[in-house]
Design an enzyme around this catalytic site. Structure first.
Site, PDB file in Angstrom:
ATOM      1  N   LYS A   1      -1.840   4.349  -9.131  1.00 33.70           N
ATOM      2  CA  LYS A   1      -2.953   3.879  -8.294  1.00 33.70           C
ATOM      3  C   LYS A   1      -3.147   2.362  -8.317  1.00 33.70           C
ATOM      4  CE  LYS A   1      -3.874   6.853  -6.455  1.00 33.70           C
ATOM      5  NZ  LYS A   1      -2.927   7.569  -5.549  1.00 33.70           N
TER       6      LYS A   1
ATOM      7  N   HIS B   1       7.015   5.044 -12.450  1.00 29.40           N
ATOM      8  CA  HIS B   1       5.792   4.848 -13.248  1.00 29.40           C
ATOM      9  C   HIS B   1       6.118   4.744 -14.739  1.00 29.40           C
ATOM     10  CE1 HIS B   1       2.809   5.080 -10.161  1.00 29.40           C
ATOM     11  NE2 HIS B   1       2.976   6.342  -9.872  1.00 29.40           N
TER      12      HIS B   1
ATOM     13  N   SER C   1      -9.657   5.082  -7.887  1.00 29.89           N
ATOM     14  CA  SER C   1      -8.594   5.557  -7.008  1.00 29.89           C
ATOM     15  C   SER C   1      -7.976   6.844  -7.570  1.00 29.89           C
ATOM     16  CB  SER C   1      -7.528   4.460  -6.866  1.00 29.89           C
ATOM     17  OG  SER C   1      -6.522   4.857  -5.973  1.00 29.89           O
TER      18      SER C   1
HETATM   19  S1  PPS Z   1       0.453   6.068  -6.642  1.00 33.34           S
HETATM   20  O1  PPS Z   1       0.013   7.449  -6.296  1.00 33.34           O
HETATM   21  O2  PPS Z   1       0.320   5.836  -8.067  1.00 33.34           O
HETATM   22  O3  PPS Z   1       1.783   5.762  -6.140  1.00 33.34           O
HETATM   23  O4  PPS Z   1      -0.600   5.113  -5.892  1.00 33.34           O
HETATM   24  P1  PPS Z   1      -0.387   3.580  -5.514  1.00 33.34           P
HETATM   25  O5  PPS Z   1       0.370   3.473  -4.265  1.00 33.34           O
HETATM   26  O6  PPS Z   1       0.127   2.827  -6.700  1.00 33.34           O
HETATM   27  O7  PPS Z   1      -1.881   3.105  -5.281  1.00 33.34           O
HETATM   28  C1  PPS Z   1      -2.702   3.673  -4.297  1.00 33.34           C
HETATM   29  C2  PPS Z   1      -3.812   2.684  -3.987  1.00 33.34           C
HETATM   30  O8  PPS Z   1      -3.261   1.571  -3.258  1.00 33.34           O
HETATM   31  C3  PPS Z   1      -3.968   1.440  -2.010  1.00 33.34           C
HETATM   32  N1  PPS Z   1      -3.081   0.914  -0.963  1.00 33.34           N
HETATM   33  C4  PPS Z   1      -3.300  -0.251  -0.331  1.00 33.34           C
HETATM   34  N2  PPS Z   1      -4.248  -1.190  -0.487  1.00 33.34           N
HETATM   35  C5  PPS Z   1      -4.192  -2.269   0.356  1.00 33.34           C
HETATM   36  N3  PPS Z   1      -3.257  -2.428   1.310  1.00 33.34           N
HETATM   37  C6  PPS Z   1      -2.279  -1.516   1.498  1.00 33.34           C
HETATM   38  N4  PPS Z   1      -1.371  -1.674   2.458  1.00 33.34           N
HETATM   39  C7  PPS Z   1      -2.279  -0.363   0.648  1.00 33.34           C
HETATM   40  N5  PPS Z   1      -1.482   0.726   0.548  1.00 33.34           N
HETATM   41  C8  PPS Z   1      -1.989   1.490  -0.445  1.00 33.34           C
HETATM   42  C9  PPS Z   1      -4.428   2.871  -1.729  1.00 33.34           C
HETATM   43  O9  PPS Z   1      -5.404   2.898  -0.731  1.00 33.34           O
HETATM   44  C10 PPS Z   1      -4.916   3.276  -3.111  1.00 33.34           C
HETATM   45  O10 PPS Z   1      -6.113   2.598  -3.509  1.00 33.34           O
HETATM   46  P2  PPS Z   1      -7.603   3.125  -3.189  1.00 33.34           P
HETATM   47  O11 PPS Z   1      -8.507   2.242  -3.998  1.00 33.34           O
HETATM   48  O12 PPS Z   1      -7.671   4.550  -3.615  1.00 33.34           O
HETATM   49  O13 PPS Z   1      -7.823   2.938  -1.731  1.00 33.34           O
END
Ligand code: PPS
Length: 328
Positions: free
Chosen positions: A69, A133, A165
């Site tokens: 996340k 991860h 998240s």
């Molecule tokens: S995972 O499941 O561990 O692979 O998740 P991960 O991709 O690492 O993290 C998910 C969070 O990243 C946000 N996210 C973004 N934020 C800003 N811009 C872009 N383009 C973007 N893409 C993914 C996603 O919304 C999750 O955060 P939260 O706070 O839940 O919105």
């Protein structure tokens, strides 16, 4: 919830006292999701941390690594477009986990999500952009050797937004083959889980510090989610430089626009909505692309949890030089 699950392989629960099915397989002292978990539900194949560690690396491999996340999906898309093609129209439209494989979803002989299977890793064109991860001590060992040319991009995000998240993502995940949910904890209980080094991937502090200590290596780039939100143009340029790619201003802008939160939220190859079709996440659960903001924790943390988180961060990171941004 029972700690027993049925597996289709020879995986046995190895943790003496697993905190959770998502952290019940131990490798190099680190708790990982049980490799049989997704197999058992028929949602996906899943690779063992052992095989990830032994992965044969290529000199031009790119690993996007992060605690869950923290922005992995976003960074993977940026890195992929930098090394392949910034223009979405020319890109492969298959889901990101196939274009840029998640090493945990491959037994290296192919795999992926139900309905979205991918070829063996050795058949991917170079450069391969891969998600991981695994904490530093469990990364593909060839990528962490002193002279390794494989590149590792680490994305770090402040603990409080990670916890929120994780909470919303976790609540939608279903038990293998069952109709319940893996995470039924409230926000406070679940957040405390990620403070525990026996939780998944070694917990938040162990994970972040492992890569922070390696940040000066030529093949490691340590990035912050909050910096990406604040200045995505600078972030894309920094990643491109690290990957040895010269981009025009137009190409940089193309990547910034195509990897913006709103674009990715509406892009079926990136927004993970297919997870509902596999049965892994409930159809009515909070979208994976949820908020994409810095400081959303303020809407979800009470004073008690905030104090607990501050104490945990202070205790874990004091004197390390690693500091975080919690709001702008
Ligand atoms: S995972 O499941 O561990 O692979 O998740 P991960 O991709 O690492 O993290 C998910 C969070 O990243 C946000 N996210 C973004 N934020 C800003 N811009 C872009 N383009 C973007 N893409 C993914 C996603 O919304 C999750 O955060 P939260 O706070 O839940 O919105």
């Amino acid at each position: 919830m029972s700690e027993e699950i049925e597996c289709d392989g020879d995986y046995s629960l190895q943790a003496e006292e697993p905190l959770h099915l998502l952290s019940s397989y131990v490798f190099h002292g680190v708790h990982f999701p049980h490799p049989g978990l997704l197999n058992a539900g028929g949602f996906a194949t899943i690779g063992k941390p052992d095989t990830i560690y032994d992965l044969e690396c290529r000199a031009d491999d790119i690993f996007v690594s992060s605690y869950p996340k923290s922005g992995n999906t976003w960074m993977r898309e940026i890195a992929y477009r930098i090394v392949k093609d910034p223009d979405v129209k020319k890109l492969d439209t298959r889901i990101q986990d196939i274009r840029c494989p998640d090493l945990e979803l491959y037994d290296m002989e192919g795999g992926g999500w139900k309905g979205h299977e991918a070829p063996p890793l050795k058949d991917f064109d170079s450069p391969r952009v891969m998600k991981c991860h695994s904490p530093w001590n469990c990364m593909p060992k060839a990528s962490t050797m002193e002279n390794s040319k494989s590149k590792i991009i680490y994305v770090s995000r402040n603990f409080k937004d990670v916890a929120v998240s994780f909470y919303f993502f976790g609540r939608g995940i279903k038990l293998p083959g069952g109709d319940g949910y893996i995470f039924t904890d409230d926000m406070n209980t679940m957040t405390q889980r990620w403070m525990n080094p026996k939780s998944v991937y070694g917990g938040y502090a162990f994970h972040n510090l492992g890569f922070w200590e390696q940040r000066h290596r030529d093949n490691v780039l340590f990035m912050f989610y909050e910096d990406m939100v604040k200045d995505p143009v600078a972030a894309v340029k920094k990643v491109a430089t690290f990957l040895g790619q010269k981009l025009t201003d137009e190409q940089v802008m193309k990547i910034v626009v195509e990897t913006s939160f709103d674009k990715m939220k509406n892009d079926p190859s990136c927004n993970w909505e297919f997870l509902a079709d596999t049965g892994f996440r409930a159809k009515d659960s909070t979208p994976f692309m949820r908020k994409g903001k810095v400081g959303n924790w303020k809407e979800h943390f009470d004073d008690e949890l905030n104090k607990m988180a501050d104490d945990f961060i202070e205790k874990s990171f004091k004197g390390t030089g690693l500091t975080f941004t919690y709001e702008f």
